[in-house]
Scaffold this active site. Structure first.
Site, PDB file in Angstrom:
ATOM      1  N   CYS A   1       0.834  -1.203   0.000  1.00  0.00           N
ATOM      2  CA  CYS A   1       0.000   0.000   0.000  1.00  0.00           C
ATOM      3  C   CYS A   1       0.871   1.257   0.000  1.00  0.00           C
ATOM      4  O   CYS A   1       1.786   1.386   0.823  1.00  0.00           O
ATOM      5  CB  CYS A   1      -0.908  -0.009   1.217  1.00  0.00           C
TER       6      CYS A   1
ATOM      7  N   CYS B   1       0.146   3.168   3.616  1.00  0.00           N
ATOM      8  CA  CYS B   1       0.541   2.664   4.930  1.00  0.00           C
ATOM      9  C   CYS B   1       1.561   1.540   4.885  1.00  0.00           C
ATOM     10  O   CYS B   1       2.063   1.131   5.938  1.00  0.00           O
ATOM     11  CB  CYS B   1      -0.698   2.210   5.712  1.00  0.00           C
TER      12      CYS B   1
ATOM     13  N   CYS C   1      -6.243  -2.525   0.379  1.00  0.00           N
ATOM     14  CA  CYS C   1      -5.386  -2.575   1.562  1.00  0.00           C
ATOM     15  C   CYS C   1      -6.245  -2.936   2.774  1.00  0.00           C
ATOM     16  O   CYS C   1      -7.187  -2.198   3.100  1.00  0.00           O
ATOM     17  CB  CYS C   1      -4.687  -1.230   1.789  1.00  0.00           C
TER      18      CYS C   1
ATOM     19  N   CYS D   1      -5.631   0.211   5.811  1.00  0.00           N
ATOM     20  CA  CYS D   1      -6.150   1.588   5.714  1.00  0.00           C
ATOM     21  C   CYS D   1      -7.347   1.722   4.776  1.00  0.00           C
ATOM     22  O   CYS D   1      -7.954   2.794   4.698  1.00  0.00           O
ATOM     23  CB  CYS D   1      -5.040   2.543   5.285  1.00  0.00           C
TER      24      CYS D   1
ATOM     25  N   ASP E   1      21.355  -5.424 -17.612  1.00  0.00           N
ATOM     26  CA  ASP E   1      21.098  -6.370 -16.531  1.00  0.00           C
ATOM     27  C   ASP E   1      20.051  -7.376 -17.000  1.00  0.00           C
ATOM     28  O   ASP E   1      18.892  -7.036 -17.197  1.00  0.00           O
ATOM     29  CB  ASP E   1      20.593  -5.604 -15.305  1.00  0.00           C
TER      30      ASP E   1
END
Length: 466
Positions: free
Chosen positions: A215, A218, A237, A240, A372
């Site tokens: 989230c 939070c 979430c 929250c 990479d």
């Protein structure tokens, strides 16, 4: 030298560079923009200001080229003359080169609307120079860490750039990608969300290569019901209460039809319509939904969207179909974990429970690919373990790909390593059964090299003619 004279000089210099570059077989997708900007640093801004219908920018990690081409087809169907970087030159110099190519010798544009596929890192500059009418953001995944950094870094830059847009602009966002959906918070312009409602195409939990799992408010892990791929899905979430926005443009029902296409049932607050899309895969259905959402933001009617998308053909290297000696070749660009995994999922699902696959996988680690290649270990090549009849691997990192396939469970005797691309193509054609397609899965520069080889053999057209 006045700005108008600079613009004329920059345009002429850019056009001359374009002619020379294409005469040498180089395509001319970036260099004309470099030359023109040396003469007139404001040339893209000036040309964009002349477009009566404004500018549309399309960005995201996966699907930019295909979605922009879909939207171009819709805009043309609507009757607008479109300035579009169709060859995929999506850096700020490529956008400038496209604008110059579409101008006359005096630096005057003939188009009515600009449509620019835009590199993730160059979106802020593109917003600053074109002041777009619409910005379409598709998704945000980990891609080329050596060039872009982590997704949070890119999202922060995007958020700052989008905050500069005037109230007259519209930002079109993917509701199913939490890294993208969050960009719509507290913007001073209109925000329009699109998303997939058909939960039959999801799984219960988030996949291991998901990038935005926590989230943004939070830090609690999102709960998905369901996840479609990567971190894209219906999320909330539990701590929250932050949740996926309700999309205004919805893909209500999706029927996937192997490697031939898909049927989409779309809806918004005013209408519902169905599209028979001649491109396969879940991600192409979402690309089409994104293009439709951007078109609706421009007030284009659904019947024109349907007509354009039902006649759409794929961009070069993106599910491009070719025929060699009576055998079908299907080329699909792979460049990061999510894109590669979804491509493999489409191929595996399309051939039935026991149908074998013949593959040529070409992995490069050049600058445009990302140096990479650790992303190979996050892509879900395990899907191929019981399905590969023969796979030829090539490119500068052919050995790495061979090792990855071995650990994915592909029997070593079915893996052929041939670093030289022309010989690898010959080997793959010779080994693949004549009665089944050969699937070509290259990274970006490998795709360009593979197409160049096909052009040399007379089997494909140069990409700038596509």
């Amino acid at each position: 030298m006045s700005l108008s004279l600079r613009r004329m000089a920059g345009t002429l210099a850019g056009k001359t560079t374009l002619i020379i570059s294409r005469g040498l077989g180089r395509g001319g997708t970036q260099l004309p923009g470099v030359v023109a900007r040396r003469i007139d640093p404001f040339i893209l801004r000036e040309l964009a200001d002349d477009l009566p219908q404004g500018v549309v920018l399309v960005t995201g990690t996966n699907g930019k080229t295909t979605t922009a081409r879909m939207l171009a087809a819709i805009l043309q169907r609507h009757g607008w003359r479109v300035l579009h970087n169709r060859a995929g030159a999506n850096l700020i110099t490529g956008l400038t080169a496209t604008a110059i190519a579409g101008a006359d010798a005096w630096g005057r544009l003939r188009a009515e609307i600009g449509l620019f596929e835009t590199d993730e890192a160059h979106l802020p500059a593109a917003i600053g120079e074109t002041q777009p009418r619409v910005v379409l953001v598709l998704n945000l995944f980990r891609d080329q860490l050596d060039r872009y950094g982590e997704v949070d870094t890119i999202a922060k830059r995007w958020r700052a750039a989008l905050a500069t847009l005037p109230a007259s602009s519209t930002v079109v966002l993917n509701a199913d990608d939490p890294a993208v959906a969050g960009l719509g918070e507290n913007l001073g312009c209109r925000v329009l969300y699109y998303g997939l409602q058909d939960t039959r195409h999801g799984v219960a939990g988030v996949q291991h290569m998901a990038d935005s799992q926590f989230c943004r408010r939070c830090g609690t892990a999102y709960v998905y019901q369901p996840a479609f791929y990567g971190h894209v899905g219906h999320y909330h979430c539990p701590a929250c209460g932050l949740t996926r926005p309700t999309p205004e443009v919805r893909l209500q029902r999706l029927s996937l039809e192997g490697t031939t296409g898909a049927t989409l049932a779309l809806a918004d607050e005013h209408s519902a319509w169905e599209i028979r899309l001649p491109l396969p895969g879940l991600y192409n259905a979402l690309n089409a939904t994104a293009a439709a959402a951007a078109a609706r933001a421009l007030a284009i009617p659904p019947d024109e969207i349907r007509a354009a998308l039902e006649q759409f053909s794929a961009a070069f290297g993106r599910l491009e179909r070719l025929t060699v000696g009576g055998r079908e070749l299907l080329m699909a660009l792979i460049k990061n974990p999510v894109g590669a995994s979804e491509t493999v999922r489409m191929l595996v699902g399309a051939r039935g429970a026991a149908g074998p696959l013949a593959l040529l996988i070409v992995i490069n680690d050049k600058i445009a690919d990302g140096t990479d290649v650790s992303w190979l270990w996050d892509a879900d090549f395990e899907q191929l373990a019981e399905r590969v009849e023969q796979v030829v691997v090539s490119g500068t990192r052919a050995e790495d790909m061979a090792v990855r396939l071995k650990y994915a469970g592909v029997p070593p005797e079915r893996i052929v390593v041939e670093p030289a691309l022309a010989r690898a193509l010959d080997r793959a054609l010779a080994l693949a059964p004549a009665d089944q397609p050969l699937y070509l899965l290259p990274t970006y520069t490998a795709m360009l090299e593979l197409r160049e080889e096909l052009v040399r053999r007379g089997l494909a057209r140069p990409f700038w003619e596509d």
